[in-house]
Design a protein around this motif. Structure first.
Motif, mmCIF file in Angstrom:
data_model
loop_
_atom_site.group_PDB
_atom_site.id
_atom_site.type_symbol
_atom_site.label_atom_id
_atom_site.label_comp_id
_atom_site.label_asym_id
_atom_site.label_seq_id
_atom_site.Cartn_x
_atom_site.Cartn_y
_atom_site.Cartn_z
ATOM 1 N N SER A 347 0.849 -1.195 0.000
ATOM 2 C CA SER A 347 0.000 0.000 0.000
ATOM 3 C C SER A 347 0.878 1.235 0.000
ATOM 4 C CB SER A 347 -0.932 0.015 1.222
ATOM 5 O OG SER A 347 -0.186 0.051 2.427
ATOM 6 N N ALA A 348 0.308 2.329 -0.455
ATOM 7 C CA ALA A 348 0.926 3.649 -0.342
ATOM 8 C C ALA A 348 -0.092 4.559 0.315
ATOM 9 C CB ALA A 348 1.337 4.183 -1.714
ATOM 10 N N PHE A 349 0.335 5.246 1.363
ATOM 11 C CA PHE A 349 -0.556 6.181 2.051
ATOM 12 C C PHE A 349 -0.400 7.558 1.393
ATOM 13 C CE2 PHE A 349 -0.347 4.045 6.536
ATOM 14 C CZ PHE A 349 -0.821 2.850 5.989
ATOM 15 N N PRO A 350 -1.453 8.132 0.833
ATOM 16 C CA PRO A 350 -1.349 9.504 0.320
ATOM 17 C C PRO A 350 -1.571 10.506 1.452
ATOM 18 C CG PRO A 350 -3.515 8.614 -0.177
ATOM 19 C CD PRO A 350 -2.773 7.534 0.571
ATOM 20 N N MET A 351 -0.655 11.441 1.595
ATOM 21 C CA MET A 351 -0.788 12.471 2.633
ATOM 22 C C MET A 351 -1.111 13.800 1.967
ATOM 23 S SD MET A 351 1.870 13.477 5.666
ATOM 24 C CE MET A 351 3.073 14.539 4.877
ATOM 25 N N LEU A 352 -2.223 14.401 2.353
ATOM 26 C CA LEU A 352 -2.635 15.694 1.810
ATOM 27 C C LEU A 352 -1.783 16.784 2.461
ATOM 28 C CD1 LEU A 352 -4.709 17.194 0.006
ATOM 29 C CD2 LEU A 352 -6.162 17.380 2.048
ATOM 30 N N LEU A 353 -0.883 17.371 1.675
ATOM 31 C CA LEU A 353 0.137 18.254 2.248
ATOM 32 C C LEU A 353 -0.377 19.643 2.589
ATOM 33 C CD1 LEU A 353 3.140 17.315 -0.063
ATOM 34 C CD2 LEU A 353 2.877 16.746 2.361
ATOM 35 N N HIS A 354 -1.298 20.163 1.790
ATOM 36 C CA HIS A 354 -1.713 21.557 1.975
ATOM 37 C C HIS A 354 -3.237 21.673 2.013
ATOM 38 C CE1 HIS A 354 2.453 22.676 1.410
ATOM 39 N NE2 HIS A 354 2.472 21.921 0.337
ATOM 40 N N PRO A 355 -3.836 21.103 3.059
ATOM 41 C CA PRO A 355 -5.295 21.178 3.160
ATOM 42 C C PRO A 355 -5.763 22.626 3.266
ATOM 43 C CG PRO A 355 -4.341 20.486 5.250
ATOM 44 C CD PRO A 355 -3.228 20.474 4.242
ATOM 45 N N LYS A 356 -6.869 22.886 2.626
ATOM 46 C CA LYS A 356 -7.486 24.215 2.740
ATOM 47 C C LYS A 356 -8.484 24.251 3.896
ATOM 48 C CE LYS A 356 -5.069 25.491 -0.775
ATOM 49 N NZ LYS A 356 -4.218 24.306 -0.834
#
Length: 514
Positions: A347-356
């Motif tokens: 698996s690869a975890f996607p990390m949302l870097l710049h949430p609004k």
């Protein structure tokens, strides 16, 4: 976190889990040890906002100052430090899946790089704060070698309850704390440095009379300075539920297979068995999705490649520690992933870097032993959802490349009862899945936001001094004013290094002047 409608639906009590490390060294004793600095554009726009001294070139020297890197292939990099206290190394133990991750990245146009170097975004082996396969916490790096200094006093099992501030001249002069159920005070000759982290630092400021006037009045706390403490909060969240099954044996980590007497002994002797893996994290990659609203040189997603998945901690005799650590409901987990528990996966975890989406925190009451009320407000802005879904599509592209197909990678269909009426693999399905299983990566920032005097949300100035109060600074990740492309352990340490110089410069200058 307080309950948020339509978020964290798969967690126990439908609340996201925000743990903290209650130990000397703080949360660096429980984190994943991932070392990331943020991209140059992250820091340059922080400086452009009016935070003098915080551009990439300014902070780079402090990253390098603290670092003792041992990264094969980057020995001569001009961007790495080699004489600091903080060990940064590659993980010796790897599964074959990390090579598939890097190769797939290259196929899709992402080079294999030192992802902490400024030249270009790309993928790379994870860099971790370890030494010989063992954790290097902030305490181990910066306190243990100097714990016998006569001017250093460490009081474990103690809790600061208030910063002492003279209400007439608004000058901080010490702190109040509780130890062994007794109240104590300690006074400062020059400054009080608050470094309790992005949750406890704002709580302590508010308990001490520094914060939003209405909130302090509600809890009967005399106002010292009306500041927007805790009113801005950003956090990084990820989705750990995109799991690929593999048809090849012994290519991924499975806890009940790897945890043997031999692997423990090998780790103790050489630090290179599966026991040295930082939660099976093996690689980091930065991408820009088509939905990104960030400048060209700033990614919107970090991909965390796992040498396994959520199900790797299962099976007979296994701890099931990862799913428990995320507080995922057993019922939700078993329905969604029970059929592949303790099998070969990637698996690869996607990390949302710049949430609004912006959260906040506030006091529950005026009791310093109560935790504050914490609101993440995750995915309340539509662009955050669209970037997440775009990152899932990118991971699917990666999994379809030959490096993963040689292991027979196939997307597992998790069965979430909340999403059963939606077509699997549609954008709507993945949004629903996110709202069930998205988790915090514990990178809360901006609760004591740094900014120039013109910034209405600022709590501290660019020298980390609390506005309107003398002799008080905040030195931790709570001062980071906007999202950065980084896990926050390394930035927090860099902030400590930089603040130390600012404090020394101030008092050496005043001493010379007197």
């Amino acid at each position: 976190m307080e309950r948020q409608p339509n978020m964290c639906l798969g967690m126990r009590n439908k609340r996201c889990f925000w743990p903290r490390g209650r130990a000397v060294g703080g949360s660096s004793v429980i984190n994943y040890m991932i070392y990331t600095r943020g991209r140059p554009g992250d820091w340059d726009r922080i400086a452009k906002d009016g935070n003098y001294g915080w551009s990439y070139s300014d902070v780079l020297k402090y990253y390098m100052k603290s670092e003792r890197s041992n990264l094969r292939g980057f020995e001569y990099s001009p961007y790495r430090g080699r004489a600091g206290n903080l060990n940064v190394e590659f993980i010796e133990y790897k599964t074959p899946l990390i090579e598939s991750f890097l190769e797939a990245g290259r196929i899709l146009g992402r080079p294999t790089v030192d992802y902490n170097a400024p030249e270009e975004m790309g993928f790379g082996y994870v860099q971790a704060t370890v030494l010989g396969g063992r954790r290097v916490s902030a305490a181990k790096a910066f306190l243990h070698p100097y714990k016998n200094r006569t001017n250093l006093h460490i009081l474990p099992v103690s809790r600061v309850t208030k910063v002492l501030i003279n209400p007439e001249n608004k000058q901080a002069y010490g702190v109040q704390y509780v130890r062994n159920k007794l109240n104590y005070e300690v006074h400062a000759r020059r400054e009080v440095i608050l470094s309790a982290g992005p949750i406890a630092s704002p709580q302590l400021l508010m308990l001490s009379g520094i914060g939003p006037k209405e909130q302090l009045s509600k809890h009967g706390i005399p106002l010292i300075e009306d500041l927007p403490v805790g009113q801005t909060l950003y956090d990084h969240i990820t989705f750990p539920g995109l799991i690929y099954t593999l048809n090849t044996t012994r290519v991924s980590l499975i806890e009940n297979r790897e945890t043997t007497l031999n692997t423990v002994v090998q780790w103790l002797q050489f630090g290179d068995s599966a026991m040295a893996s930082p939660g099976a994290v093996e690689g980091i990659g930065y991408i820009k999705t088509p939905n990104s609203k960030e400048p060209a040189d700033i990614p919107d997603i970090e991909l965390i490649s796992i040498g396994g998945s959520l199900v790797s901690d299962g099976g007979e005799g296994a701890s099931k520690g990862v799913r428990r650590g995320m507080t995922i409901s057993e019922k939700v987990f078993d329905e969604a992933y029970g059929s592949i528990d303790a099998t070969e996966t990637w698996s690869a975890f996607p990390m949302l870097l710049h949430p609004k989406s912006t959260g906040y925190l506030e006091l529950k009451d005026n009791n310093p032993f109560s935790f504050p009320r914490m609101y993440g407000n995750y995915l309340t802005e539509r662009v955050d959802v669209s970037e997440f879904v775009a990152s899932i599509r990118y991971i699917q592209k990666m999994a379809s490349t030959e490096p993963f197909q040689r292991y027979g990678a196939r997307l597992h269909q998790p069965r979430f009862s909340k999403c059963r009426k939606l077509e699997f693999d549609s954008d709507e399905y993945w949004e629903c899945a996110l709202r069930v299983l998205a988790v915090s990566l514990h990178h809360q920032i901006a609760t004591c936001r740094m900014g120039p005097p013109s910034d209405p949300r600022a709590v501290v100035d660019p020298e980390l001094r609390v506005y309107g109060v003398g002799g008080l600074r905040v030195v931790d990740s709570s001062v980071i004013p906007r999202t950065i492309s980084a896990h926050t352990n390394a930035p927090a340490i860099m902030i400590g290094e930089k603040a130390a110089d600012m404090i020394k410069q101030k008092w050496s200058f005043l001493n010379k002047g007197s």
